[in-house]
Design an enzyme around this catalytic site. Structure first.
Site, PDB file in Angstrom:
ATOM      1  N   ARG A  20      51.111  -6.338   2.847  1.00 40.75           N
ATOM      2  CA  ARG A  20      52.341  -5.634   3.223  1.00 40.75           C
ATOM      3  C   ARG A  20      53.264  -5.451   2.030  1.00 40.75           C
ATOM      4  NH1 ARG A  20      52.122  -6.712   9.114  1.00 40.75           N
ATOM      5  NH2 ARG A  20      53.712  -5.480  10.141  1.00 40.75           N
ATOM      6  N   ARG A  40      56.142  -0.911  24.275  1.00 47.24           N
ATOM      7  CA  ARG A  40      54.906  -1.656  24.047  1.00 47.24           C
ATOM      8  C   ARG A  40      54.954  -3.056  24.688  1.00 47.24           C
ATOM      9  NH1 ARG A  40      52.666  -2.876  18.055  1.00 47.24           N
ATOM     10  NH2 ARG A  40      54.411  -4.311  17.890  1.00 47.24           N
ATOM     11  N   LYS A  99      47.761   0.507  14.154  1.00 43.16           N
ATOM     12  CA  LYS A  99      46.783  -0.197  13.316  1.00 43.16           C
ATOM     13  C   LYS A  99      45.931  -1.164  14.160  1.00 43.16           C
ATOM     14  CE  LYS A  99      49.864  -2.024  10.511  1.00 43.16           C
ATOM     15  NZ  LYS A  99      51.132  -1.568  11.108  1.00 43.16           N
ATOM     16  N   ARG A 117      57.219  -8.093  23.065  1.00 44.53           N
ATOM     17  CA  ARG A 117      57.433  -8.948  21.903  1.00 44.53           C
ATOM     18  C   ARG A 117      58.924  -9.024  21.577  1.00 44.53           C
ATOM     19  NH1 ARG A 117      53.090  -7.040  17.449  1.00 44.53           N
ATOM     20  NH2 ARG A 117      54.909  -7.340  16.143  1.00 44.53           N
ATOM     21  N   ARG A 142      62.469  -3.980  10.840  1.00 46.48           N
ATOM     22  CA  ARG A 142      61.057  -3.903  10.444  1.00 46.48           C
ATOM     23  C   ARG A 142      60.747  -2.575   9.766  1.00 46.48           C
ATOM     24  NH1 ARG A 142      58.387  -4.857  15.953  1.00 46.48           N
ATOM     25  NH2 ARG A 142      56.383  -4.766  14.872  1.00 46.48           N
TER      26      ARG A 142
HETATM   27  P1  AMP Z   1      52.778  -7.079  13.198  1.00 45.53           P
HETATM   28  O1  AMP Z   1      52.164  -7.756  14.370  1.00 45.53           O
HETATM   29  O2  AMP Z   1      51.786  -6.589  12.210  1.00 45.53           O
HETATM   30  O3  AMP Z   1      53.773  -6.028  13.593  1.00 45.53           O
HETATM   31  O4  AMP Z   1      53.619  -8.216  12.421  1.00 45.53           O
HETATM   32  C1  AMP Z   1      54.693  -8.903  13.054  1.00 45.53           C
HETATM   33  C2  AMP Z   1      55.493  -9.675  12.025  1.00 45.53           C
HETATM   34  O5  AMP Z   1      54.667 -10.657  11.399  1.00 45.53           O
HETATM   35  C3  AMP Z   1      56.076  -8.859  10.876  1.00 45.53           C
HETATM   36  O6  AMP Z   1      57.280  -8.214  11.229  1.00 45.53           O
HETATM   37  C4  AMP Z   1      56.298  -9.962   9.844  1.00 45.53           C
HETATM   38  O7  AMP Z   1      57.416 -10.776  10.167  1.00 45.53           O
HETATM   39  C5  AMP Z   1      55.053 -10.832  10.036  1.00 45.53           C
HETATM   40  N1  AMP Z   1      53.938 -10.352   9.187  1.00 45.53           N
HETATM   41  C6  AMP Z   1      52.813  -9.697   9.598  1.00 45.53           C
HETATM   42  N2  AMP Z   1      52.013  -9.426   8.566  1.00 45.53           N
HETATM   43  C7  AMP Z   1      52.624  -9.925   7.460  1.00 45.53           C
HETATM   44  C8  AMP Z   1      52.305  -9.942   6.083  1.00 45.53           C
HETATM   45  N3  AMP Z   1      51.175  -9.398   5.592  1.00 45.53           N
HETATM   46  N4  AMP Z   1      53.180 -10.536   5.233  1.00 45.53           N
HETATM   47  C9  AMP Z   1      54.299 -11.114   5.680  1.00 45.53           C
HETATM   48  N5  AMP Z   1      54.686 -11.108   6.966  1.00 45.53           N
HETATM   49  C10 AMP Z   1      53.852 -10.518   7.867  1.00 45.53           C
END
Ligand code: AMP
Length: 221
Positions: A88, A124, A13, A157, A168
C-alpha cells in the site's frame, strides 16, 4: 506469478481476487483480512492494529510485512498468489520484492472514481465468519440477512463509516497511488476500468491475465 491488485478501497480487489483464485488457482491473500483476524485474536499487537484500522490509517509496515511473509511461505503459494491490499506504499513494495524475489510480478490496477468508492462502501456488508462481501441496498435490511456461503451474521465494517471512508481515500491518494508511477516505471503496470458489474470487471481482468500469459509464452518460445 505474483499478481498485485491495486485500487482504492471498494474497487473490488477482494471480490475479484476470489474470482481469480477460482479460475486461475492463485490463492488470494488479503492484507485487510490478515489484520482483522489478528484483531479478533485480541493480542497486544492486534489492539494496536485495531486502532489504526478504525482510524482509516495504515498499520506499521513491519507488522503487515511479517504477516504477508508468513502467509506466502505456505505450500499453496509456491507457484503464485494474488495480493489484495498489499503493498500500500512504495516502501512495502520494495520490502516485498526483497522478501520474495523469485516470482515474476504483474500489477492490475482496478480504477474507480471517488464517488463510486463512497457509494459502494456505504452499502457494503461482510460476513463476520468467512469475510464474504455483500452489497446491500437500504430497502434490504441487513440484520435479517445471513451469509449465503456459511450462514454467518452480516455486519458493516467500522471503517466503512463515512468519516473513516474519507480518511481511507485520502491515504489512498497520498500514499498508495504513488505505486502507479512506481510500477509503470518497472513496466509491469496494467489498469482496468473497475466501474460496472462484478462480472464485467472480471472479464476485463481475465483478458489482461490471458494477454500476460500469452506474452510470457511468446518470450519462452
Ligand atoms: P482493506 O480491508 O484492504 O480495506 O484494509 C482495511 C484496513 O487495514 C486499512 O484501512 C488499513 O488500516 C489496514 N491495512 C490493510 N492493508 C494494509 C497494508 N498493506 N499496510 C498497512 N495497513 C493496511
Amino acid at each position: 506469478m505474483r499478481l498485485i491488485l491495486l485500487g482504492p478501497p471498494g474497487s473490488g480487489k477482494g471480490t475479484q481476487g476470489d474470482l481469480i483464485e477460482s479460475k486461475f488457482g492463485f490463492p488470494k491473500i488479503s492484507a485487510g483480512d490478515l489484520l482483522r483476524s489478528a484483531v479478533k485474536q485480541g493480542t497486544p499487537s492486534g489492539l494496536k492494529v485495531k486502532r489504526s484500522i478504525d482510524r482509516g490509517v495504515l498499520v506499521d509496515d513491519s507488522i503487515i510485512l511479517e504477516m504477508i511473509k508468513k502467509r506466502i511461505e505456505g505450500d499453496d503459494c509456491r507457484n503464485g498468489y494474488t495480493l489484495d491490499g498489499f503493498p500500500r506504499n512504495v516502501s512495502q513494495a520494495e520490502l516485498l520484492e526483497k522478501a520474495d524475489p523469485e516470482l515474476e510480478e504483474t500489477v492490475i490496477d482496478i480504477r474507480i472514481d471517488d464517488k463510486t468508492v463512497v457509494k459502494r462502501l456505504s452499502s457494503r456488508y461482510i460476513c463476520s465468519e468467512c469475510n464474504n462481501i455483500y452489497n446491500i441496498r437500504e430497502a434490504d435490511p441487513a440484520d435479517e440477512k445471513k451469509c449465503g456461503r456459511c450462514g454467518g451474521k452480516l455486519v458493516q465494517r467500522e471503517d466503512d463509516r463515512p468519516e473513516v471512508i474519507k480518511k481511507r481515500l485520502a491515504v489512498y491518494h497520498n500514499e498508495t497511488e504513488k505505486l502507479v508511477r512506481y510500477y509503470k516505471k518497472k513496466g509491469i503496470y496494467k489498469a482496468v476500468n473497475g466501474e460496472g458489474r462484478i462480472n464485467e470487471v472480471f472479464q476485463r481482468i481475465c483478458s489482461l491475465i490471458n494477454e500476460i500469459y500469452r506474452q510470457g509464452q511468446e518470450c519462452e518460445a
